[in-house]
Design a protein around this motif. Structure first.
Motif, PDB file in Angstrom:
ATOM      1  N   MET A   1       0.840  -1.178   0.000  1.00 24.73           N
ATOM      2  CA  MET A   1       0.000   0.000   0.000  1.00 24.73           C
ATOM      3  C   MET A   1       0.886   1.242   0.000  1.00 24.73           C
ATOM      4  O   MET A   1       1.774   1.376   0.832  1.00 24.73           O
ATOM      5  CB  MET A   1      -0.888  -0.016   1.238  1.00 24.73           C
ATOM      6  CG  MET A   1      -1.832   1.124   1.325  1.00 24.73           C
ATOM      7  SD  MET A   1      -3.074   0.721   2.556  1.00 24.73           S
ATOM      8  CE  MET A   1      -3.098   2.209   3.469  1.00 24.73           C
ATOM      9  N   SER A   2       0.660   2.108  -0.929  1.00 29.56           N
ATOM     10  CA  SER A   2       1.473   3.308  -1.099  1.00 29.56           C
ATOM     11  C   SER A   2       1.097   4.368  -0.056  1.00 29.56           C
ATOM     12  O   SER A   2      -0.053   4.462   0.369  1.00 29.56           O
ATOM     13  CB  SER A   2       1.258   3.850  -2.507  1.00 29.56           C
ATOM     14  OG  SER A   2       2.141   4.890  -2.747  1.00 29.56           O
ATOM     15  N   LEU A   3       2.094   5.143   0.336  1.00 30.33           N
ATOM     16  CA  LEU A   3       1.870   6.216   1.305  1.00 30.33           C
ATOM     17  C   LEU A   3       1.429   7.488   0.603  1.00 30.33           C
ATOM     18  O   LEU A   3       1.932   7.811  -0.485  1.00 30.33           O
ATOM     19  CB  LEU A   3       3.163   6.521   2.061  1.00 30.33           C
ATOM     20  CG  LEU A   3       3.662   5.495   3.043  1.00 30.33           C
ATOM     21  CD1 LEU A   3       5.049   5.874   3.522  1.00 30.33           C
ATOM     22  CD2 LEU A   3       2.712   5.379   4.214  1.00 30.33           C
ATOM     23  N   ASP A   4       0.542   8.225   1.241  1.00 28.45           N
ATOM     24  CA  ASP A   4       0.210   9.530   0.694  1.00 28.45           C
ATOM     25  C   ASP A   4       1.385  10.472   0.989  1.00 28.45           C
ATOM     26  O   ASP A   4       2.220  10.182   1.846  1.00 28.45           O
ATOM     27  CB  ASP A   4      -1.120  10.047   1.249  1.00 28.45           C
ATOM     28  CG  ASP A   4      -1.079  10.328   2.736  1.00 28.45           C
ATOM     29  OD1 ASP A   4      -0.294  11.205   3.157  1.00 28.45           O
ATOM     30  OD2 ASP A   4      -1.841   9.691   3.478  1.00 28.45           O
ATOM     31  N   PRO A   5       1.482  11.580   0.273  1.00 28.24           N
ATOM     32  CA  PRO A   5       2.639  12.469   0.422  1.00 28.24           C
ATOM     33  C   PRO A   5       2.868  12.971   1.854  1.00 28.24           C
ATOM     34  O   PRO A   5       4.016  13.076   2.295  1.00 28.24           O
ATOM     35  CB  PRO A   5       2.324  13.629  -0.527  1.00 28.24           C
ATOM     36  CG  PRO A   5       1.426  13.035  -1.552  1.00 28.24           C
ATOM     37  CD  PRO A   5       0.612  11.995  -0.814  1.00 28.24           C
ATOM     38  N   GLU A   6       1.817  13.250   2.587  1.00 27.69           N
ATOM     39  CA  GLU A   6       1.966  13.720   3.968  1.00 27.69           C
ATOM     40  C   GLU A   6       2.539  12.637   4.873  1.00 27.69           C
ATOM     41  O   GLU A   6       3.412  12.902   5.696  1.00 27.69           O
ATOM     42  CB  GLU A   6       0.625  14.208   4.518  1.00 27.69           C
ATOM     43  CG  GLU A   6       0.192  15.544   3.964  1.00 27.69           C
ATOM     44  CD  GLU A   6      -1.127  16.005   4.573  1.00 27.69           C
ATOM     45  OE1 GLU A   6      -1.394  15.697   5.755  1.00 27.69           O
ATOM     46  OE2 GLU A   6      -1.874  16.682   3.854  1.00 27.69           O
ATOM     47  N   ALA A   7       2.055  11.418   4.725  1.00 26.99           N
ATOM     48  CA  ALA A   7       2.556  10.308   5.539  1.00 26.99           C
ATOM     49  C   ALA A   7       4.013  10.021   5.200  1.00 26.99           C
ATOM     50  O   ALA A   7       4.836   9.778   6.087  1.00 26.99           O
ATOM     51  CB  ALA A   7       1.697   9.065   5.332  1.00 26.99           C
ATOM     52  N   ARG A   8       4.350  10.047   3.914  1.00 23.71           N
ATOM     53  CA  ARG A   8       5.734   9.828   3.495  1.00 23.71           C
ATOM     54  C   ARG A   8       6.645  10.906   4.089  1.00 23.71           C
ATOM     55  O   ARG A   8       7.716  10.616   4.610  1.00 23.71           O
ATOM     56  CB  ARG A   8       5.853   9.820   1.970  1.00 23.71           C
ATOM     57  CG  ARG A   8       7.297   9.716   1.494  1.00 23.71           C
ATOM     58  CD  ARG A   8       7.386   9.379   0.034  1.00 23.71           C
ATOM     59  NE  ARG A   8       6.985   8.016  -0.245  1.00 23.71           N
ATOM     60  CZ  ARG A   8       7.730   6.946   0.008  1.00 23.71           C
ATOM     61  NH1 ARG A   8       8.909   7.084   0.550  1.00 23.71           N
ATOM     62  NH2 ARG A   8       7.296   5.745  -0.285  1.00 23.71           N
ATOM     63  N   ALA A   9       6.222  12.158   4.004  1.00 22.82           N
ATOM     64  CA  ALA A   9       7.014  13.266   4.551  1.00 22.82           C
ATOM     65  C   ALA A   9       7.214  13.100   6.057  1.00 22.82           C
ATOM     66  O   ALA A   9       8.307  13.331   6.576  1.00 22.82           O
ATOM     67  CB  ALA A   9       6.355  14.605   4.230  1.00 22.82           C
ATOM     68  N   ALA A  10       6.166  12.663   6.760  1.00 20.35           N
ATOM     69  CA  ALA A  10       6.271  12.458   8.205  1.00 20.35           C
ATOM     70  C   ALA A  10       7.263  11.338   8.518  1.00 20.35           C
ATOM     71  O   ALA A  10       8.076  11.457   9.445  1.00 20.35           O
ATOM     72  CB  ALA A  10       4.896  12.133   8.796  1.00 20.35           C
ATOM     73  N   MET A  11       7.220  10.263   7.754  1.00 21.27           N
ATOM     74  CA  MET A  11       8.149   9.157   7.977  1.00 21.27           C
ATOM     75  C   MET A  11       9.583   9.578   7.644  1.00 21.27           C
ATOM     76  O   MET A  11      10.519   9.186   8.339  1.00 21.27           O
ATOM     77  CB  MET A  11       7.741   7.934   7.158  1.00 21.27           C
ATOM     78  CG  MET A  11       6.504   7.241   7.702  1.00 21.27           C
ATOM     79  SD  MET A  11       6.088   5.743   6.784  1.00 21.27           S
ATOM     80  CE  MET A  11       7.333   4.628   7.431  1.00 21.27           C
TER      81      MET A  11
END
Length: 78
Positions: A1-11
């Protein structure tokens, strides 16, 4: 499952913060290793195990950063 841009940035921020904290602990460990007074002061705080505590803490933070990194790679390829 791909991350949305906000979740990716947070990680990515978490990974960066973990690595920076690990590097900071490593710098403190190096300083304590070469400064007997500093080492003694830190030993008083952590029960005589300053170098060990700093080393283990840095290692744990690095490993957590690796876990986050793997998660980012896994989610990026999904």
């Amino acid at each position: 499952m791909s991350l949305d841009p906000e979740a990716r940035a947070a990680m990515e921020r978490r990974r960066r913060t973990l690595r920076e904290a690990s590097q900071g602990l490593e710098e403190i460990r190096r300083a304590a290793s070469s400064d007997e007074a500093l080492c003694e002061s830190l030993d008083k705080i952590v029960g005589g195990k300053a170098i060990e505590v700093l080393l283990l803490g840095a290692n744990e933070l690095t490993m957590e950063a690796v876990v986050v990194d793997r998660e980012l790679v896994q989610r990026g390829s999904s």
